[in-house]
Motif scaffolding. Structure first.
Motif, PDB file in Angstrom:
ATOM      1  N   ARG A  66       0.733  -1.217  -0.008  1.00 40.99           N
ATOM      2  CA  ARG A  66       0.053  -0.095  -0.030  1.00 40.99           C
ATOM      3  C   ARG A  66       0.821   1.350  -0.145  1.00 40.99           C
ATOM      4  NH1 ARG A  66      -2.484  -2.789   4.134  1.00 40.99           N
ATOM      5  NH2 ARG A  66      -2.023  -1.103   5.696  1.00 40.99           N
ATOM      6  N   GLU A  67       1.826   1.269   0.758  1.00 40.93           N
ATOM      7  CA  GLU A  67       2.560   2.367   0.827  1.00 40.93           C
ATOM      8  C   GLU A  67       3.488   2.726  -0.308  1.00 40.93           C
ATOM      9  OE1 GLU A  67       5.306   1.897   4.098  1.00 40.93           O
ATOM     10  OE2 GLU A  67       3.898   2.505   5.753  1.00 40.93           O
ATOM     11  N   LYS A  68       4.083   1.556  -1.033  1.00 41.79           N
ATOM     12  CA  LYS A  68       4.602   1.778  -2.229  1.00 41.79           C
ATOM     13  C   LYS A  68       3.660   2.484  -3.422  1.00 41.79           C
ATOM     14  CE  LYS A  68       6.557  -2.583  -2.498  1.00 41.79           C
ATOM     15  NZ  LYS A  68       7.137  -3.869  -3.050  1.00 41.79           N
ATOM     16  N   LEU A  69       2.606   1.896  -3.484  1.00 46.26           N
ATOM     17  CA  LEU A  69       1.717   2.051  -4.636  1.00 46.26           C
ATOM     18  C   LEU A  69       1.515   3.805  -4.150  1.00 46.26           C
ATOM     19  CD1 LEU A  69      -0.111   1.535  -7.109  1.00 46.26           C
ATOM     20  CD2 LEU A  69      -1.637   0.435  -5.619  1.00 46.26           C
ATOM     21  N   SER A  70       1.137   3.910  -3.031  1.00 50.06           N
ATOM     22  CA  SER A  70       0.580   5.371  -2.740  1.00 50.06           C
ATOM     23  C   SER A  70       1.687   6.421  -2.993  1.00 50.06           C
ATOM     24  CB  SER A  70       0.587   5.474  -1.025  1.00 50.06           C
ATOM     25  OG  SER A  70      -0.214   6.754  -0.641  1.00 50.06           O
ATOM     26  N   SER A  71       2.988   5.853  -2.859  1.00 45.63           N
ATOM     27  CA  SER A  71       4.155   7.195  -3.322  1.00 45.63           C
ATOM     28  C   SER A  71       4.075   7.098  -4.754  1.00 45.63           C
ATOM     29  CB  SER A  71       5.271   6.547  -2.337  1.00 45.63           C
ATOM     30  OG  SER A  71       5.069   6.643  -1.021  1.00 45.63           O
ATOM     31  N   ALA A  72       3.764   5.839  -5.317  1.00 46.51           N
ATOM     32  CA  ALA A  72       4.382   5.730  -6.510  1.00 46.51           C
ATOM     33  C   ALA A  72       3.287   6.487  -7.743  1.00 46.51           C
ATOM     34  CB  ALA A  72       4.385   4.335  -7.101  1.00 46.51           C
ATOM     35  N   ILE A  73       2.093   6.950  -7.179  1.00 45.18           N
ATOM     36  CA  ILE A  73       1.185   7.223  -8.124  1.00 45.18           C
ATOM     37  C   ILE A  73       1.252   9.130  -8.015  1.00 45.18           C
ATOM     38  CG2 ILE A  73      -0.182   5.349  -8.097  1.00 45.18           C
ATOM     39  CD1 ILE A  73      -1.918   6.919  -6.374  1.00 45.18           C
ATOM     40  N   ILE A  74       1.635   9.363  -6.975  1.00 46.75           N
ATOM     41  CA  ILE A  74       1.477  10.852  -7.099  1.00 46.75           C
ATOM     42  C   ILE A  74       2.245  11.774  -8.270  1.00 46.75           C
ATOM     43  CG2 ILE A  74       2.157  12.921  -5.664  1.00 46.75           C
ATOM     44  CD1 ILE A  74       1.931  10.989  -2.954  1.00 46.75           C
ATOM     45  N   ALA A  75       3.482  11.530  -8.559  1.00 44.99           N
ATOM     46  CA  ALA A  75       4.125  12.348  -9.606  1.00 44.99           C
ATOM     47  C   ALA A  75       3.744  12.246 -11.138  1.00 44.99           C
ATOM     48  CB  ALA A  75       5.742  12.104  -9.293  1.00 44.99           C
ATOM     49  N   PRO A  76       3.309  10.839 -11.469  1.00 40.61           N
ATOM     50  CA  PRO A  76       2.723  10.566 -12.454  1.00 40.61           C
ATOM     51  C   PRO A  76       1.605  11.349 -12.877  1.00 40.61           C
ATOM     52  CG  PRO A  76       3.740   8.674 -11.918  1.00 40.61           C
ATOM     53  CD  PRO A  76       3.740   9.486 -10.562  1.00 40.61           C
ATOM     54  N   PHE A  77       0.578  11.078 -11.835  1.00 34.91           N
ATOM     55  CA  PHE A  77      -0.739  11.611 -11.971  1.00 34.91           C
ATOM     56  C   PHE A  77      -0.922  13.283 -12.103  1.00 34.91           C
ATOM     57  CE2 PHE A  77      -2.041   7.515 -11.395  1.00 34.91           C
ATOM     58  CZ  PHE A  77      -3.133   7.277 -11.252  1.00 34.91           C
ATOM     59  N   SER A  78       0.114  13.673 -11.386  1.00 33.37           N
ATOM     60  CA  SER A  78       0.454  15.218 -11.265  1.00 33.37           C
ATOM     61  C   SER A  78       0.771  15.535 -12.568  1.00 33.37           C
ATOM     62  CB  SER A  78       1.396  15.663 -10.276  1.00 33.37           C
ATOM     63  OG  SER A  78       1.485  17.102 -10.334  1.00 33.37           O
ATOM     64  N   LYS A  79       1.391  15.068 -13.438  1.00 31.08           N
ATOM     65  CA  LYS A  79       2.135  15.405 -14.647  1.00 31.08           C
ATOM     66  C   LYS A  79       0.995  15.298 -15.658  1.00 31.08           C
ATOM     67  CE  LYS A  79       6.891  13.938 -14.201  1.00 31.08           C
ATOM     68  NZ  LYS A  79       8.042  12.936 -15.004  1.00 31.08           N
ATOM     69  N   VAL A  80      -0.114  14.942 -15.637  1.00 34.87           N
ATOM     70  CA  VAL A  80      -1.069  14.733 -16.508  1.00 34.87           C
ATOM     71  C   VAL A  80      -2.312  15.632 -15.906  1.00 34.87           C
ATOM     72  CG1 VAL A  80      -0.782  12.684 -17.615  1.00 34.87           C
ATOM     73  CG2 VAL A  80      -2.222  12.788 -15.574  1.00 34.87           C
ATOM     74  N   GLY A  81      -2.003  16.465 -14.671  1.00 40.50           N
ATOM     75  CA  GLY A  81      -2.915  17.343 -14.203  1.00 40.50           C
ATOM     76  C   GLY A  81      -4.036  16.930 -13.113  1.00 40.50           C
ATOM     77  N   LEU A  82      -3.485  15.628 -12.891  1.00 40.12           N
ATOM     78  CA  LEU A  82      -4.547  15.034 -11.790  1.00 40.12           C
ATOM     79  C   LEU A  82      -3.780  15.055 -10.318  1.00 40.12           C
ATOM     80  CD1 LEU A  82      -5.623  12.003 -13.729  1.00 40.12           C
ATOM     81  CD2 LEU A  82      -6.863  13.922 -13.380  1.00 40.12           C
ATOM     82  N   ASN A  83      -4.317  15.933  -9.364  1.00 38.02           N
ATOM     83  CA  ASN A  83      -3.765  16.031  -8.020  1.00 38.02           C
ATOM     84  C   ASN A  83      -4.502  14.796  -7.262  1.00 38.02           C
ATOM     85  OD1 ASN A  83      -2.580  17.359  -6.113  1.00 38.02           O
ATOM     86  ND2 ASN A  83      -4.666  18.049  -5.130  1.00 38.02           N
ATOM     87  N   VAL A  84      -3.334  14.170  -6.538  1.00 39.41           N
ATOM     88  CA  VAL A  84      -3.890  13.103  -5.700  1.00 39.41           C
ATOM     89  C   VAL A  84      -4.243  13.715  -4.504  1.00 39.41           C
ATOM     90  CG1 VAL A  84      -3.300  11.040  -4.562  1.00 39.41           C
ATOM     91  CG2 VAL A  84      -2.557  11.537  -6.742  1.00 39.41           C
TER      92      VAL A  84
END
Length: 249
Positions: free
Chosen positions: A15-33
């Motif tokens: 859970r921790e790895k996935l939670s950390s991994a999605i923030i930057a890539p989502f931000s790059k496409v305009g999606l704020n986590v």
């Protein structure tokens, strides 16, 4: 756009790895986590789940107790629109993921490229369904959160429900080209756009918005704009009535 996300996996480290991994890539496409809720089992998720609570749910398939597939089936009986992502060490459940209309399939260990592709897929699907709007700078916002925009110098302020305004360096013309294609978003005055869905009422020559702000209506286009607003409200009432009729049947 602030995404409401849930991650369900019986392993805390995953859970921790996935939670950390999605923030930057989502931000790059305009999606704020926004807030990420974590659950240790499908049962725990379902106890807290309600339709519309999340935009995106990650489900580990192999969990103690209820599997991710069974959890997804239960979720689909309550919410047809939430995006589901299966996370697993095997692709043997591909047919089941199709049956519950899962949006993506991530194989462990999850690669950065897979997360990037997922982020692009999520952003595109939100745009395609009309649930999200893309601003000129690439930022994606929930269409339902747009209240109005106001031009100020070289910037356009975008006022949103429940969030601080966004300040984007662009022109009113470019902003209008980006947003006027969405239903209910109209130009109501020089340098201003308004979302009719978030109008509380018309007060004389102004729109009173649901956030309490007042937006002036162009005198020259007063009759046309008021007619547009009336049609929008009536169409919404008609659509809601049709939904109720389908539910009754």
């Amino acid at each position: 756009m602030d995404l409401r996300i849930a991650i369900t996996d019986d392993l805390n480290s995953e859970r921790e790895k996935l939670s950390s991994a999605i923030i930057a890539p989502f931000s790059k496409v305009g999606l704020n986590v926004g807030n990420i809720d974590e659950y240790t089992s499908g049962e725990e998720l379902l106890r807290q789940f309600s339709a519309g609570r999340y935009d995106l749910i990650f489900l580990d398939i192999y969990m103690g107790g209820m599997s991710g597939v069974e959890t997804a089936k239960r979720i689909r009986t309550l919410d047809k629109n939430v995006m589901l992502v299966f996370v697993t060490t095997s692709n043997e459940f591909a047919s089941e993921s199709y049956a519950v209309k899962a949006n993506f399939y991530l194989l462990k260990p999850v690669r950065a490229e897979s997360i990037r592709q997922l982020a692009e897929t999520v952003a595109q699907q939100l745009k395609n369904t009309g649930c999200a709007a893309a601003l000129p700078d690439g930022t994606v916002i929930p269409l339902s959160s747009l209240v109005y925009t106001s031009c100020s110098g070289h910037y356009v302020n975008v006022f949103l429900v429940g969030n601080e305004p966004l300040k984007i360096r662009t022109t009113h013309k470019i902003m209008e080209e980006s947003l006027s294609k969405y239903e209910g978003v109209i130009s109501c005055n020089k340098g201003m756009l308004v979302s009719l869905a978030n109008v509380a009422r018309i007060d004389g020559e102004n729109f009173l918005m649901i956030n309490g702000d007042t937006v002036p209506i162009s005198r020259r286009k007063m009759t046309q704009i008021k007619n547009d607003y009336t049609r929008f409200v009536l169409n919404r009432i008609h659509s809601e009535f049709e939904k109720d009729q389908v539910t009754v049947k």
